[in-house]
Design a protein around this motif. Structure first.
Motif, PDB file in Angstrom:
ATOM      1  N   GLU A 941       0.840  -1.178   0.000  1.00 24.78           N
ATOM      2  CA  GLU A 941       0.000   0.000   0.000  1.00 24.78           C
ATOM      3  C   GLU A 941       0.882   1.238   0.000  1.00 24.78           C
ATOM      4  N   LEU A 942       0.302   2.340  -0.446  1.00 24.59           N
ATOM      5  CA  LEU A 942       0.979   3.636  -0.409  1.00 24.59           C
ATOM      6  C   LEU A 942       0.364   4.441   0.719  1.00 24.59           C
ATOM      7  N   SER A 943       1.180   4.792   1.692  1.00 16.60           N
ATOM      8  CA  SER A 943       0.702   5.621   2.799  1.00 16.60           C
ATOM      9  C   SER A 943       1.487   6.923   2.835  1.00 16.60           C
ATOM     10  N   VAL A 944       0.769   8.017   3.024  1.00 18.17           N
ATOM     11  CA  VAL A 944       1.367   9.351   3.010  1.00 18.17           C
ATOM     12  C   VAL A 944       0.909  10.097   4.256  1.00 18.17           C
ATOM     13  N   ARG A 945       1.883  10.621   4.994  1.00 20.94           N
ATOM     14  CA  ARG A 945       1.589  11.458   6.153  1.00 20.94           C
ATOM     15  C   ARG A 945       1.936  12.908   5.845  1.00 20.94           C
ATOM     16  N   GLY A 946       1.171  13.821   6.425  1.00 19.25           N
ATOM     17  CA  GLY A 946       1.444  15.233   6.329  1.00 19.25           C
ATOM     18  C   GLY A 946       1.531  15.829   7.713  1.00 19.25           C
ATOM     19  N   ALA A 947       1.562  17.152   7.801  1.00 22.02           N
ATOM     20  CA  ALA A 947       1.696  17.820   9.095  1.00 22.02           C
ATOM     21  C   ALA A 947       0.533  17.492  10.012  1.00 22.02           C
ATOM     22  N   GLY A 948      -0.657  17.259   9.459  1.00 23.22           N
ATOM     23  CA  GLY A 948      -1.838  17.000  10.284  1.00 23.22           C
ATOM     24  C   GLY A 948      -2.184  15.541  10.420  1.00 23.22           C
ATOM     25  N   GLY A 949      -1.309  14.639  10.026  1.00 22.50           N
ATOM     26  CA  GLY A 949      -1.605  13.220  10.125  1.00 22.50           C
ATOM     27  C   GLY A 949      -1.655  12.569   8.753  1.00 22.50           C
ATOM     28  N   GLU A 950      -2.380  11.460   8.653  1.00 28.56           N
ATOM     29  CA  GLU A 950      -2.428  10.701   7.407  1.00 28.56           C
ATOM     30  C   GLU A 950      -3.170  11.474   6.329  1.00 28.56           C
ATOM     31  N   VAL A 951      -2.552  11.569   5.180  1.00 29.50           N
ATOM     32  CA  VAL A 951      -3.128  12.277   4.032  1.00 29.50           C
ATOM     33  C   VAL A 951      -3.740  11.308   3.035  1.00 29.50           C
ATOM     34  N   LEU A 952      -3.113  10.148   2.905  1.00 31.80           N
ATOM     35  CA  LEU A 952      -3.518   9.227   1.843  1.00 31.80           C
ATOM     36  C   LEU A 952      -3.090   7.826   2.221  1.00 31.80           C
ATOM     37  N   ARG A 953      -3.954   6.848   1.969  1.00 29.52           N
ATOM     38  CA  ARG A 953      -3.597   5.434   2.110  1.00 29.52           C
ATOM     39  C   ARG A 953      -4.364   4.670   1.030  1.00 29.52           C
ATOM     40  N   GLU A 954      -3.610   4.097   0.100  1.00 29.11           N
ATOM     41  CA  GLU A 954      -4.231   3.440  -1.041  1.00 29.11           C
ATOM     42  C   GLU A 954      -3.561   2.097  -1.307  1.00 29.11           C
ATOM     43  N   SER A 955      -4.361   1.135  -1.733  1.00 28.73           N
ATOM     44  CA  SER A 955      -3.852  -0.175  -2.123  1.00 28.73           C
ATOM     45  C   SER A 955      -3.019  -0.059  -3.400  1.00 28.73           C
ATOM     46  N   ILE A 956      -1.830  -0.655  -3.384  1.00 27.62           N
ATOM     47  CA  ILE A 956      -0.982  -0.651  -4.577  1.00 27.62           C
ATOM     48  C   ILE A 956      -1.690  -1.358  -5.725  1.00 27.62           C
ATOM     49  N   ALA A 957      -2.368  -2.456  -5.439  1.00 28.89           N
ATOM     50  CA  ALA A 957      -3.070  -3.197  -6.492  1.00 28.89           C
ATOM     51  C   ALA A 957      -4.145  -2.343  -7.137  1.00 28.89           C
ATOM     52  N   GLN A 958      -4.876  -1.566  -6.335  1.00 28.23           N
ATOM     53  CA  GLN A 958      -5.931  -0.728  -6.895  1.00 28.23           C
ATOM     54  C   GLN A 958      -5.353   0.449  -7.678  1.00 28.23           C
ATOM     55  N   LEU A 959      -4.235   0.991  -7.210  1.00 26.83           N
ATOM     56  CA  LEU A 959      -3.581   2.050  -7.972  1.00 26.83           C
ATOM     57  C   LEU A 959      -3.112   1.527  -9.327  1.00 26.83           C
ATOM     58  N   LYS A 960      -2.549   0.321  -9.318  1.00 28.59           N
ATOM     59  CA  LYS A 960      -2.090  -0.269 -10.582  1.00 28.59           C
ATOM     60  C   LYS A 960      -3.271  -0.549 -11.499  1.00 28.59           C
ATOM     61  N   GLN A 961      -4.378  -0.971 -10.932  1.00 28.31           N
ATOM     62  CA  GLN A 961      -5.556  -1.224 -11.759  1.00 28.31           C
ATOM     63  C   GLN A 961      -6.046   0.064 -12.410  1.00 28.31           C
ATOM     64  N   SER A 962      -6.043   1.169 -11.670  1.00 23.24           N
ATOM     65  CA  SER A 962      -6.443   2.456 -12.252  1.00 23.24           C
ATOM     66  C   SER A 962      -5.523   2.841 -13.404  1.00 23.24           C
ATOM     67  N   TRP A 963      -4.254   2.510 -13.267  1.00 25.70           N
ATOM     68  CA  TRP A 963      -3.249   2.860 -14.284  1.00 25.70           C
ATOM     69  C   TRP A 963      -3.347   1.957 -15.508  1.00 25.70           C
ATOM     70  N   GLN A 964      -3.628   0.683 -15.299  1.00 22.60           N
ATOM     71  CA  GLN A 964      -3.594  -0.278 -16.406  1.00 22.60           C
ATOM     72  C   GLN A 964      -4.926  -0.435 -17.131  1.00 22.60           C
ATOM     73  N   GLN A 965      -6.037  -0.298 -16.447  1.00 22.36           N
ATOM     74  CA  GLN A 965      -7.305  -0.733 -17.005  1.00 22.36           C
ATOM     75  C   GLN A 965      -7.784   0.034 -18.228  1.00 22.36           C
ATOM     76  N   PRO A 966      -7.648   1.373 -18.290  1.00 22.87           N
ATOM     77  CA  PRO A 966      -8.319   2.106 -19.380  1.00 22.87           C
ATOM     78  C   PRO A 966      -7.974   1.651 -20.790  1.00 22.87           C
ATOM     79  N   LEU A 967      -6.706   1.307 -21.066  1.00 21.67           N
ATOM     80  CA  LEU A 967      -6.329   0.887 -22.422  1.00 21.67           C
ATOM     81  C   LEU A 967      -6.068  -0.616 -22.493  1.00 21.67           C
ATOM     82  N   LYS A 968      -6.519  -1.341 -21.477  1.00 21.22           N
ATOM     83  CA  LYS A 968      -6.220  -2.780 -21.417  1.00 21.22           C
ATOM     84  C   LYS A 968      -6.811  -3.485 -22.625  1.00 21.22           C
TER      85      LYS A 968
END
Length: 968
Positions: A941-968
């Motif tokens: 997973e991709l986790s990102v912290r900022g000054a106020g705490g967690e900003v983002l937490r996303e599954s690597i598999a789902q991020l890859k699916q967003s990247w690969q699927q449109p022209l699959k």
């Protein structure tokens, strides 16, 4: 030509249906029926009936006086795969074809390479045939109306620029290739023409010259006290075309009322290269390609061409011959370089563009994309040249004018890097025969497209034959090593006209046009001279070497013939059947074009404040950017190219654990046994031009260099190529933007010490519609090539090991103007990215040193989508996770987490560095902006912290699916 004494045979080949024993797919049938379904809504509205599916087949038409048994032998042994296909052989005059049958075959005079290969293969069986043609056939249900079929045929089944559509039965007339030609010398009475008549001659004759140029031609022949012939006018038009002479960017200009010192290119890209004066630049802006030193024995050359207008009319043929042409540029560099890899960059409108919104005369973007990709694929793969690097951009403004950039890198013995034809040398044509392919291609490429371009300029489209060029290449390189010729160049735009005209510029030439080898009869002397038929080279051959060269060519089944001689006197003399049809002064031809001053007006404005919609969330924005047209995976395209052939690919276009991550650049090792290599990359970002053309050009140069550095290329041995593609630069506001981009090229290249060695421009990329022009965004492609001193130290962008540190190099600024974050979220305004070459050069050098010393496990540049996209791509390419903290990111000022994540500031890298090497690496960078911002993790997973705490937490598999699927 069809004859009354031969039989017309139809060999029809159909794909057998899939079964449990035979699991094969008829791709052409599937694609055709999918395209027909896409037209369904429009057809239903117009004709009140649905678009039906169809049965598809392919076939060959043979003219031959042969027994049926011999035709059956040809069909089953050569032309069909009888494991998955069934064959039906009939005589055309002895069968009935259903009325709802549509047959599509090349128009007379259009290159048919499959038919050529078939005829040669038939000859190996000891069987002679008069001619061979190929076709595709479509059988529709009997209840489909004629109006419906006439509607779908040009939209799905055929491209009427190069193909003829036959409803029902074929006849002998559809096979005719040419008719006899009766020689008649044509004189054009130009001396008495007024301005209106001159403009009409230029327009109707497809000369595409302006009034000032037409007046100069008229005045020249008045001084000569004679009228020009048609071939003389055509020769001047080819030589003076924008495509060949680059007159806009080489001519005088003003910017904001201030005159330039020379031409725009001379003041910018030429000047910076001259001022840098680097000893490893062997030949720049002189030959068909730029040449740099590789090692003690070899030089490397690189050229990138555009083939935009032809690809808009016939995507497959345009892209096919675009790549074929730039390969010949490499073969024609010095005394012949060996092509070692290809690159390609494409710009399209969205493949999801609504059919009902297409302007007349525009091919649907999805069809353009498929045609362009397959055209480049087929030529490179068939010649055995790996395609290793590229990019794809999407913008609706490319609807009428897709852009097709094709590049080739070549390896050249250093002692063969220069050429010079000598008086008395024979003019030898090598390779393919001459036909009507590409007539007016050079002049056509210098004009704007419009709704009638397909019919008016269809003859400007060429179709290539890679197999012919492969044989030509093999012969040429052997002839080079035997020292059989003094000079070589390719027949590109303008055909023999430009090739002989350029080679003989400083001496002179005499060409006997009836010596040319023709594909079919009926060509006039002028058509022979300006044809852009593919796979042809022109050599300057000492007469004593002609016999050996001819024997070499005969041994490899490559045609070679003498067209004439290079002669002193400074004249271009053209004869046909013993009569002079053209005689021009080389000085007038190359120096007589009048200069026209172009005026540029600045359109730069202060950036508007950034405004971000209140509902934007970082995770949703990241998924949106990864799935956007410009960022999403291009694996569908890349997988069609052979990037392993020749066995020299070190860093490939797809990398990572599953070999599907996006590589920053390619690395090849072109000399067997040597660990020295070449990195090849590019930079392109037309979205930034909407914010600031200077900033756009600066950014794409920075991107091209950092892509090279990211894989191990040496920034101090890096050379650049420019390709400017713009709209109508006659308008001051348009010419002003190309001035600003050129100024950036000068400034940034100077700051980075990176010379330009070659380039190409393509202007007038506008499509005229009744509602006004569709104008492409200002588009600058920068290609980069750098030496990799040891390919064993090259790195890729995929994360390698849990626990390694993630280190961000470079300063993040509040620069979201023109960004993909804005595009996806609807945000507006913001400052476009800037470039600081002083700091940037130090960063490039430090990253290169760190990679060379083995400190870096992976490296990825930050570009579209900024830090968020870069770390996501590295993680899913390596099938690992990443945890980062934005508080540690080096920034120019205090800014929010969203800006830090998605800013597209230049000269930034994300490095993966082992813990034990981190301190040494940080020390190497000294005071440069650098910080450890996180670690590689096992958790996917991709986790990102900022000054106020967690900003983002996303599954690597789902991020890859967003990247690969449109022209699959």
């Amino acid at each position: 030509m069809a004859s009354d004494v031969v039989t017309l045979w139809d060999i029809n080949i159909r794909h057998l249906p899939e079964s449990p024993e035979r699991r094969t797919i008829d791709n052409h049938s599937q694609q055709t029926n999918a395209d027909l379904r896409e037209l369904g809504a429009i057809a239903s509205e117009r004709f009140g009936e649905d678009v039906p599916g169809c049965e598809t087949s392919r076939g060959f038409l043979l003219e031959a006086e042969l027994a049926a048994e011999e035709i059956e032998r040809i069909a089953h042994r050569l032309l069909a795969d009888t494991v998955i296909e069934t064959v039906d052989v009939t005589q055309i005059d002895r069968r009935e074809v259903p009325a709802n049958t549509i047959t599509v075959l090349p128009k007379p005079g259009v290159m048919d390479p499959v038919a050529q290969s078939a005829r040669q293969a038939i000859a190996t069986l000891g069987i002679a045939v008069e001619s061979v043609r190929t076709y595709r056939r479509y059988l529709f249900p009997a209840n489909a109306s004629a109006k419906l079929l006439e509607f779908v045929a040009p939209r799905v089944l055929a491209n009427e620029a190069i193909e003829q559509v036959v409803f029902g039965e074929l006849s002998a007339e559809h096979l005719a290739l040419g008719s006899s030609y009766t020689f008649e010398r044509v004189v054009v009475p130009i001396s008495t023409m007024d301005d209106a008549a001159l403009e009409r001659l230029s327009r109707e004759g497809q000369l595409f010259l302006n009034l000032t140029e037409m007046r100069a031609i008229r005045d020249h022949f008045v001084e000569q006290n004679r009228e020009p012939t048609d071939i003389e006018l055509e020769t001047i038009a080819q030589t003076w075309s924008e495509h060949c002479s680059h007159k806009t960017l080489r001519g005088p200009y003003t910017y904001e009322g201030e005159p330039g010192e020379g031409g725009l290119l001379k003041d910018t890209v030429f000047k910076v290269t001259k001022d840098l004066d680097l000893d490893w630049c062997v030949s720049v802006f002189e030959d068909n390609a730029g040449i740099i030193r590789f090692d003690d024995d070899w030089n490397i050359c690189f050229k990138v061409e555009t083939h935009n207008h032809p690809s808009a009319i016939e995507p497959y043929g345009g892209a096919n011959t675009g790549l074929g042409g730039v390969i010949r540029d490499i073969l024609g560099t010095g005394q012949g370089a060996k092509p070692i890899c290809n690159t390609d960059v494409f710009c399209f409108a969205s493949p999801d563009y609504a059919y009902e919104d297409l302007p007349d005369g525009v091919i649907h973007p999805a069809r353009v994309m498929r045609g362009v990709v397959s055209g480049v694929r087929d030529y490179g793969n068939r010649m055995g040249i790996p395609t290793v690097n590229g990019a794809v951009c999407f913008d609706e403004r490319y609807l009428g004018n897709p852009l097709v950039f094709c590049g080739t890198v070549g390896l050249l013995p250093k002692e063969r890097s220069f050429k010079s034809p000598k008086p008395g040398d024979l003019i030898v044509a090598l390779g393919g025969r001459t036909g009507r392919d590409g007539i007016h291609g050079a002049t056509f490429s210098s004009g704007e497209l419009h709704t009638e371009s397909e019919s008016v300029s269809g003859g400007a489209v060429q179709i290539g034959n890679a197999i012919t060029q492969k044989k030509l290449m093999d012969v040429l390189l052997v002839a080079r090593d035997r020292d059989l010729f003094h000079a070589v160049t390719d027949c590109g735009a303008g055909g023999f006209s430009s090739a002989v005209g350029e080679m003989g510029e400083t001496i002179g030439a005499h060409v006997t046009l009836d010596s040319a080898s023709l594909k079919y009869e009926g060509l006039s002397y002028t058509e022979i001279w300006i044809s852009e038929a593919q796979e042809r080279m022109v050599l300057a051959v000492p007469s004593d070497n002609w016999g050996e060269l001819r024997e070499l060519c005969e041994s490899e089944d490559v045609e070679a013939l003498v067209l004439g001689t290079f002669e002193e006197g400074g004249q271009l003399l053209l004869t046909y059947q013993g009569e002079t049809v053209g005689e021009l002064s080389m000085k007038f031809l190359h120096d007589g074009r009048p200069n026209i001053v172009h005026h540029g007006k600045s359109s730069r404005t202060p950036p508007a404040p950034l405004e971000v919609p209140s509902d934007v969330k970082p995770g949703k924005a990241l998924h949106g950017i990864l799935g956007s047209l410009n960022v999403r995976s291009k694996e569908w395209i890349i997988r069609q190219y052979d990037f392993e052939v020749q066995g020299s690919s070190v860093v490939k276009p797809l990398v990572g654990e599953s070999e599907d991550g996006p590589s920053d650049a390619a690395v090849i090792a072109p000399v067997p046994g040597s660990t020295k290599g070449v990195a090849v990359g590019c930079g392109i970002n037309p979205r930034l031009a909407d914010a600031d053309c200077y900033a756009m050009a600066a950014s794409v140069i920075d991107e091209a260099i950092r892509n090279i550095v990211a894989v191990g290329g040496d920034p101090d041995r890096c050379a650049l190529l420019d390709n400017f593609c713009w709209g109508n630069t006659e308008r001051p506001e348009v010419f002003g933007t190309i001035c600003e981009a050129a100024f950036a090229c000068r400034d940034i290249a100077k700051g980075y010490g990176t010379p330009f060695i070659s380039g190409k421009d393509s202007l007038h990329n506008e499509f005229q519609t009744p509602d006004g022009p569709i104008v492409i965004p200002p588009t600058l492609l920068i290609s980069a090539m750098a030496i990799v001193h040891d390919v064993r130290h090259a790195v890729t962008m995929d994360l390698k090991k849990n626990g390694n540190n993630l280190i961000l190099v470079g300063l993040t600024r509040d620069e979201l103007g023109g960004s993909h974050f804005n595009l996806v979220t609807g945000a507006t305004g913001g400052t476009a990215p800037t470039v600081d070459t002083t700091v940037g050069r130090s960063i490039f050098e430090a990253v290169h040193r760190a990679i060379g010393e083995g400190m870096v496990r992976s490296c990825h540049d930050l570009s579209e989508g900024g830090l968020a996209v870069a770390v996501a791509e590295m993680a899913f390419a390596g099938e690992l996770g990443a945890a980062i903290d934005l508080a540690d990111v080096p920034t120019s000022e205090k800014m929010d987490a969203m800006t830090i994540l998605f800013s597209e500031s230049n000269t930034r890298f994300l490095l993966e560095v082992p813990q034990e090497k981190t301190d040494r690496l940080l020390k190497l960078f000294g005071d440069l902006p650098i910080a450890v911002i996180g670690q590689v993790t096992e958790a996917k997973e991709l986790s990102v912290r900022g000054a106020g705490g967690e900003v983002l937490r996303e599954s690597i598999a789902q991020l890859k699916q967003s990247w690969q699927q449109p022209l699959k």
